[in-house]
Design an enzyme around this catalytic site. Structure first.
Site, PDB file in Angstrom:
ATOM      1  N   SER A  50       3.882  17.431  -6.125  1.00 16.59           N
ATOM      2  CA  SER A  50       3.631  17.841  -4.739  1.00 16.59           C
ATOM      3  C   SER A  50       2.804  17.080  -3.882  1.00 16.59           C
ATOM      4  CB  SER A  50       3.253  19.453  -4.727  1.00 16.59           C
ATOM      5  OG  SER A  50       4.170  20.292  -5.171  1.00 16.59           O
ATOM      6  N   VAL A  60     -12.064  14.017   4.081  1.00 16.39           N
ATOM      7  CA  VAL A  60     -11.269  13.006   3.684  1.00 16.39           C
ATOM      8  C   VAL A  60     -10.564  12.508   4.670  1.00 16.39           C
ATOM      9  CG1 VAL A  60     -11.186  13.853   1.290  1.00 16.39           C
ATOM     10  CG2 VAL A  60      -9.345  14.510   3.037  1.00 16.39           C
ATOM     11  N   HIS A  76      -1.305  25.461  -0.518  1.00 19.39           N
ATOM     12  CA  HIS A  76      -0.352  24.249  -1.040  1.00 19.39           C
ATOM     13  C   HIS A  76      -0.083  23.419   0.255  1.00 19.39           C
ATOM     14  CE1 HIS A  76       3.072  22.137  -2.685  1.00 19.39           C
ATOM     15  NE2 HIS A  76       2.576  22.231  -3.588  1.00 19.39           N
ATOM     16  N   ASP A 101       6.617  24.466   3.962  1.00 17.84           N
ATOM     17  CA  ASP A 101       5.526  24.538   2.634  1.00 17.84           C
ATOM     18  C   ASP A 101       5.057  26.385   2.784  1.00 17.84           C
ATOM     19  OD1 ASP A 101       3.522  24.549   0.514  1.00 17.84           O
ATOM     20  OD2 ASP A 101       3.961  22.277   0.496  1.00 17.84           O
ATOM     21  N   ASN A 148       7.707  18.643 -11.680  1.00 17.11           N
ATOM     22  CA  ASN A 148       6.540  18.506 -12.656  1.00 17.11           C
ATOM     23  C   ASN A 148       6.962  19.006 -14.166  1.00 17.11           C
ATOM     24  OD1 ASN A 148       4.983  17.973 -10.393  1.00 17.11           O
ATOM     25  ND2 ASN A 148       4.127  19.986 -10.104  1.00 17.11           N
ATOM     26  N   VAL A 156      17.719  11.889  -0.034  1.00 15.69           N
ATOM     27  CA  VAL A 156      16.313  12.060  -0.103  1.00 15.69           C
ATOM     28  C   VAL A 156      15.635  11.138  -0.575  1.00 15.69           C
ATOM     29  CG1 VAL A 156      16.533  14.609   0.379  1.00 15.69           C
ATOM     30  CG2 VAL A 156      16.193  13.874  -1.865  1.00 15.69           C
ATOM     31  N   ALA A 158      15.209  17.085  -4.985  1.00 15.48           N
ATOM     32  CA  ALA A 158      15.264  15.627  -5.523  1.00 15.48           C
ATOM     33  C   ALA A 158      16.516  14.967  -5.917  1.00 15.48           C
ATOM     34  CB  ALA A 158      14.275  15.591  -6.440  1.00 15.48           C
ATOM     35  N   ASP A 195     -10.016  19.061   9.871  1.00 15.97           N
ATOM     36  CA  ASP A 195      -9.564  17.579   9.448  1.00 15.97           C
ATOM     37  C   ASP A 195      -8.007  17.203   9.817  1.00 15.97           C
ATOM     38  OD1 ASP A 195     -10.683  15.340   8.711  1.00 15.97           O
ATOM     39  OD2 ASP A 195     -10.884  15.656   6.620  1.00 15.97           O
TER      40      ASP A 195
END
Length: 354
Positions: A277, A113, A96, A56, A201, A217, A212, A65
């Site tokens: 994502s 979180v 991202h 990424d 998207n 995968v 994809a 965190d």
């Protein structure tokens, strides 16, 4: 006896994002115990250690965190449009990669979180600059590295790749492109590494996008937990696609996902984003718990691991409490929509109260 990670109490003050709760990766008072050693196991099998590689824009190495395990960068020069940008894999001006990393493994510390696999080490493979620009060839090189000798020495068993590149059906070289790209993911699966990718998207067939479209995968579509339906932006698989393609498509929360954010992007260090994502790392986190628990055993290929995770998602539909979403393969809407989003991923591999 089932191979499940033990549960640990949810730290006071910790927030469970709705998507993490929706796939039952946490309850109101407990999360999986991913700490090392056999003591985290429900049986006598030794817990498998695993790191998740995030291909990424980098990961904020100093985020409180996250358990940052290190990184490697393929970015050759900083973004000219992002002042201060750096090629360092532990710096994330785009934000991202840090957001993805938190969905996978944000810690159970009593602040911020919690992720799907709390405290799981994340390894930054930086291929995007501070403007989110990068080359597919660099992403492929990063996957090869992670699945190779150096990556395996770091216990990288899951790779999250939340990006999508369009491949036009009519292009003369489309078949060659797919063959070259998909060979990399076949090699990763053969090495025992599960590659989890975003479906895209674009409200389009995911078969038009790599990675994809590649047959080895996991391709993850997005759902909106608040509406219990597929996200309007999500790519999908055509309903008449072959069974082999359907076997590698899963759905996970991707709308309104709260997760960690790099300090370079947001001084508050948390932000809500939407996209496939964000859906993909939910499945990457589940994969990490499957491997850590021993339910996805050593010696299996990446696709064999995915088959176990898919089987868990189908199993969840047989349990008492309702599960799934409007538009999933067993819903009335899913049967007539012409779109296959896959079964909702289930975080089976820990001892939650069910």
């Amino acid at each position: 006896m089932a191979r499940l990670l033990r549960r640990q109490g949810l730290a006071a003050g910790e927030a469970v994002p709705p998507g993490v709760a929706f796939i039952e990766a946490a309850t109101a008072d407990a999360v999986p115990n991913t700490a090392g050693g056999g003591g985290a196991m429900m049986d006598s099998q030794q817990q498998q250690q695993v790191a998740v590689a995030v291909v990424d824009s980098g990961i904020d190495a100093n985020h409180p965190d996250l358990v940052y395990a290190g990184g490697k960068s393929w970015v050759r020069q900083p973004s000219r449009s992002m002042p201060g940008d750096m090629t360092d894999p532990g710096v994330d001006f785009y934000g991202h990669g840090t957001h993805v990393a938190g969905i996978i493994g944000a810690r159970n510390t009593g602040r911020g979180v919690v992720g799907v696999a709390p405290g799981t080490p994340v390894y930054s493979l930086k291929v995007l600059d501070g403007s989110g620009q990068g080359a597919l060839s660099d992403a492929l090189a990063a996957v090869r590295w992670a699945a190779g000798r150096e990556g395996q020495a770091l216990n990288i068993k899951v790779i999250n790749l939340s990006m999508a590149a369009y491949v036009a059906d009519g292009d003369d070289d489309a078949a060659d492109t797919l063959r070259v790209v998909c060979r990399v993911f076949q090699e990763a699966s053969d090495a025992g590494v599960l590659v989890v990718t975003a479906a895209g998207n674009y409200r389009d067939s995911l078969l038009h996008y790599v990675p994809a479209a590649c047959p080895t995968v996991a391709a993850v579509t997005s759902i909106d937990p608040s509406a219990r339906s597929a996200s309007g932006f999500s790519n999908f698989l055509p309903a008449d696609a072959p069974a082999a393609d359907k076997a590698r498509v899963m759905a996970a929360p991707g709308s309104g996902v709260l997760s960690t954010m790099s300090i370079q992007r947001d001084p508050l260090r948390y932000r809500e984003l939407s996209g496939t994502s964000q859906a993909s790392p939910h499945v990457a986190g589940i994969a990490a718990t499957c491997i850590q628990s021993g339910a996805c055993p050593p010696g299996t290929t990446g696709m064999q691991k995915l088959a176990l995770i898919q089987a868990a998602a189908v199993e969840r539909l047989t349990l008492r409490r309702p599960y799934g979403f409007s538009g999933d393969p067993v819903s009335a809407q899913g049967a007539v929509s012409g779109k296959f989003y896959g079964f909702l991923a289930w975080a089976k591999f820990w001892a939650a109260a069910r």
